[in-house]
Design an enzyme around this catalytic site. Structure first.
Site, short mmCIF file in Angstrom:
data_model
loop_
_atom_site.label_atom_id
_atom_site.label_comp_id
_atom_site.label_asym_id
_atom_site.label_seq_id
_atom_site.Cartn_x
_atom_site.Cartn_y
_atom_site.Cartn_z
N SER A 160 -8.79 -5.84 -17.92
CA SER A 160 -7.36 -5.74 -18.79
C SER A 160 -8.00 -4.68 -19.88
CB SER A 160 -7.48 -7.08 -19.57
OG SER A 160 -7.23 -8.09 -18.90
N ARG A 201 -6.17 -0.47 -19.92
CA ARG A 201 -5.43 -0.04 -21.18
C ARG A 201 -6.16 0.74 -21.77
NH1 ARG A 201 -4.71 -5.71 -20.61
NH2 ARG A 201 -3.10 -6.90 -21.74
N SER A 232 0.32 -16.32 -22.53
CA SER A 232 -0.80 -15.52 -22.74
C SER A 232 -0.76 -14.78 -24.13
CB SER A 232 -0.96 -14.72 -21.50
OG SER A 232 -0.53 -15.45 -20.54
N ASP A 263 -6.22 -16.95 -16.63
CA ASP A 263 -7.09 -16.63 -15.42
C ASP A 263 -8.48 -17.38 -15.33
OD1 ASP A 263 -5.64 -14.61 -14.78
OD2 ASP A 263 -6.29 -12.96 -15.55
N ARG A 266 -9.91 -14.14 -7.67
CA ARG A 266 -10.18 -15.17 -8.40
C ARG A 266 -10.36 -16.38 -7.56
NH1 ARG A 266 -11.29 -13.21 -12.85
NH2 ARG A 266 -9.86 -11.53 -13.88
#
Length: 427
Positions: free
Chosen positions: A23, A27, A198, A314, A387
């Site tokens: 993440s 970004r 989230s 997650d 995952r």
């Protein structure tokens, strides 16, 4: 198809240095590309999703140098939005953290841009983001199914003003819009419709924007205010934190059968997924926090929990397999957005948990797991979802082996996961 069978593990013990956060990596790469100045990113994640972002940035005219081990990248920022006199095609695999933010950033840009991906990407919604971008003057056209990639963008800039964005499915839509908003020609006011899911991922976005010189105001996550006509400014160097979602597998392993420390994140992490450790503590594990580490230790039988895990979607998946080792029925609630991830994770997890003998109730936005007296050996299908592969490695902490189909799918975020898992496993 490749498979990997993990034999039963007697105990886990050791320290794991975490790869950089997915993440944060994507970004920071995008903002470094848009920023004025040169940014050296360290502890960058080397994985498929990051590679898709790097390839896209190169195609868009951004120059950078990547170290031999691909964990350090020096990005020479453009100091403005992207621009291209020729039509540009970008293939983004199944990387939501590249597709959504680039979609927004390219609306600011000059040129024609087509964004495509793997077949699963064509099933992952993007309508809420596109609807918001169109309110701000964007020209976006769907090429196949309305509301889903692939799509073409006629980059003509964004004019700002008031925009309403639906927050109920994925926070990535808001993240993408927020990162583009400072480059709009006018100030932007973003109102959230529905409950914002989230939220901690929005905090990550705001924190990184601030490091690149842009501050966003908000009223309790319901309205966000962003000044237009700004330029991101490089912070010089940017350290990517260890991935808190990736930490969850090792912390769970320690909580189930031993003692494991993860380094690269700690009590001051900007990632909401560190709250996963609090869930393990509620289940009965001993958790120790440091500035640059978190440690989980088994001090007795784990107990089932019944919790809303909307804020850690997650990492919550890891609780679903940890539940196989807990006394009682575990319930994970308010996780509808599992259904719009790399696969429909609610159905996939329910299916695979049943294979190892668990009794599972799958609801619209929840899952309940009751462990069996004895786990069964099974071949776990991974649905090209990193995952799921990592979650089910925990089954080997029982006295039953587990077979993981297509273990290479972990390359999306953690290419050497199984090597690291083996390094703390004692048989």
């Amino acid at each position: 198809m490749n498979t990997l069978t993990l034999e039963p593990i007697a105990r886990v013990e050791g320290t794991v240095n975490l790869p950089g956060s997915k993440s944060v990596s994507n970004r920071a790469l995008l903002l470094a590309a848009l920023a004025r100045g040169t940014t050296r990113l360290t502890n960058l994640l080397d994985s498929d999703d990051i590679r898709h972002m790097l390839n896209a940035l190169k195609t868009l005219g951004v120059s950078y140098e990547l170290s031999a081990n691909k964990t350090e990248c020096t990005v020479h920022g453009l100091g403005r939005a992207f621009s291209s006199s020729e039509p540009v095609n970008l293939f983004l695999g199944n990387a939501g953290t590249a597709m959504r933010p680039l979609c927004a950033a390219l609306c600011l840009s000059n040129g024609e841009f087509t964004l495509t991906g793997e077949p699963r990407m064509e099933e992952r919604p993007i309508a809420h983001l596109v609807d918001a971008l169109r309110q701000a003057g964007a020209h976006v056209h769907y090429l196949k199914k309305d509301g889903y990639p692939p799509l073409t963008i006629e980059g003509k800039g964004l004019w700002g003003g008031e925009v309403v964005i639906d927050g109920s499915v994925s926070s990535q839509f808001l993240t993408a819009f927020l990162m583009a908003a400072p480059l709009a020609s006018g100030d932007v006011r973003i109102r959230i419709r529905g409950e914002l899911v989230s939220k901690p991922y929005i905090d990550i976005t705001l924190h990184i924007m601030k490091q690149f010189g842009v501050t966003v105001e908000h009223d309790d996550y319901q309205v966000f205010y962003v000044r237009g006509n700004q330029t991101y400014v490089s912070p010089g160097t940017f350290l990517v934190e260890g991935d808190a979602s990736s930490a969850s597998y090792f912390l769970a392993a320690g909580a189930i059968k031993g003692k494991v420390r993860v380094t690269g994140i700690g009590k001051n992490s900007i990632q909401g997924d560190i709250r996963f450790a609090d869930v393990l503590e509620k289940m009965g594990a001993k958790i120790t926090w440091g500035d640059d580490f978190i440690e989980a230790e088994n001090v007795g039988e784990l107990q089932a929990v019944d919790l809303d895990m909307n804020q850690i979607p997650d990492a919550a998946m890891t609780i679903a397999t940890a539940a196989l080792f807990a006394n009682g029925k575990t319930a994970i609630r308010n996780i509808y957005n599992w259904r719009v991830k790399e696969t429909d994770r609610l159905t996939a997890m329910a299916t695979e948990l049943r294979k190892v003998g668990a009794e599972v109730v799958e609801g619209h936005d929840f899952i309940e797991i009751t462990p069996p007296a004895q786990l069964k050996h099974a071949a776990i299908d991974t649905y090209n979802d990193h995952r799921i592969a990592m979650c089910f490695s925990l089954v080997a902490l029982s006295d039953t082996k587990v077979t993981i189909n297509d273990p290479g799918c972990t390359s999306k975020t953690f290419p050497d996961y199984f090597t690291k898992f083996a390094s703390v496993s004692q048989r």
